[in-house]
Write an enzyme that holds these catalytic residues in place. Sequence first.
Site, PDB file in Angstrom:
ATOM      1  N   GLU A   1      58.095  68.899  63.606  1.00  0.00           N
ATOM      2  CA  GLU A   1      57.208  68.050  64.415  1.00  0.00           C
ATOM      3  C   GLU A   1      56.160  67.508  63.464  1.00  0.00           C
ATOM      4  OE1 GLU A   1      54.155  66.621  66.005  1.00  0.00           O
ATOM      5  OE2 GLU A   1      53.698  68.653  66.685  1.00  0.00           O
TER       6      GLU A   1
ATOM      7  N   CYS B   1      48.327  64.692  66.873  1.00  0.00           N
ATOM      8  CA  CYS B   1      49.479  63.916  66.385  1.00  0.00           C
ATOM      9  C   CYS B   1      49.933  62.865  67.379  1.00  0.00           C
ATOM     10  CB  CYS B   1      50.628  64.850  66.021  1.00  0.00           C
ATOM     11  SG  CYS B   1      51.149  65.928  67.381  1.00  0.00           S
TER      12      CYS B   1
END
Length: 477
Positions: free
Chosen positions: A249, A283
Amino acid sequence: MYTKLALLIDGEWIEETNAGSEIVLNPATEQPLGTLPHAGKAELDRALAAASRAFEGWKRTSAYERGQILRRAADLMRERVEHIATVLTLEEGKTLAEAKGEIAAAAEFFDWFAEEGRRTYGRVIPARLPDMRQTVTQEPVGPVACFTPWNFPAVTPARKIAPALAAGCTCIIKPAEETPGTTLEIARALTDAGLPKGVLNVVFGVPADVSEYLIRSPVIRKISFTGSTPVGRHLARLAGETLTLATMELGGHAPVIVAKDADVQRAAELSMAIKLRNTGQVCTSPTRFFVEHSVYEEYIEHARVFVEKQVVGDGLQKGTTVGPVANTRRVAAMDNLISDALSHSARLVVGGERLKATGLMYKPTILADMPDQARAMSEEPFGPLALIQPVDDVEQGIARANALPYGLAGYAFTRSAAIANRIAGELEVGVIGINQMVVTIPETPFGGIGDSGWGREGGIEGLEAYTVRKYVGHLHV
């Protein structure tokens, strides 16, 4: 108020080692909170041995029993939310309200996977022969190594630890050295809930050294990493050398498309609120805003008014709505990106500089009329910086949104079902929020494409990531 820092290896809390240590700082005051011990080769070998040994018993523990421990840990996290949230705010900087919300979300991941672990279903495949039975089962992949960043020190570890343990894997986790206390509190909750020794081990140290040592070990059968794209590429290469499974990720640079038919004030206020969550250090944070010309200035004005109302300060102080950035690297990055954008004729709407106050306080910043040449349009700011560009229509907005190799999150605001469906189909990202901006909860899959990584966390996919499938063809003779 803070917590005792240590390693957790084979059920033992280790406060001192011969491998060195480092000071953990409070970003709101830049004062030390504690001394964090590092793991050397001896400690890592011991953690690997513990994870390997404990796996033999843990994988045979029923999913029901594993789930009971995870649920008890979740309950303990909720009971201890005031303390754990304070630890989180002290070391990471986000407001206490956000920290409490993060602890609650982390507990939900343990609840979800406690139940989902009981549904690691297999299947029976119709056979070609009358005396043949063909079955497929899911089994835990083995000991896993997880690496997590500093920006969400509760949710990100929970999103890895919970499914790994629910699936029957053992885990060695290396959280960020800048925010170690929160993960240690989660580990304490699991230990107090009855987790057997060696099932979860928590180590810290020099990140490159620790990650390489763990990934190269034959004990580790899967890794899960959340962090920057360059580091993710490096760890993926290491995992490839040993054919170790990996979930990555990685970074994002999330676009927001605002159509002319949207509720412009709601779109501006909601997107700025989410932009400033955790001071923009997320993010999935909305960063590149593509607004149709006819509502462009209206959107900017609503965004400016909302941002100017925010109170930047110590996350523990009442009334603070935006905390400090987490480290001096983020201050330097913000300064450099804003300076570069202004040199390319971007328009400064609000903010643009560090506050003259104690701690790493940075003014929430909006830059409009952003040129494509500005570095911030292609480099993830990871801070309180919103970049706004006008577009002729939704089609141009989609094209600009897809112009980067990142593909984690994307957002859109429109009243049109046709436009919403088009954006949902054409935006090249892993998760999309339309007229809302919540794109990750325990029961939904989360992850990106392209430079934002591969694999999914959360949902049924998050559990399956820690299992392997076995086919058995049994002929009765």
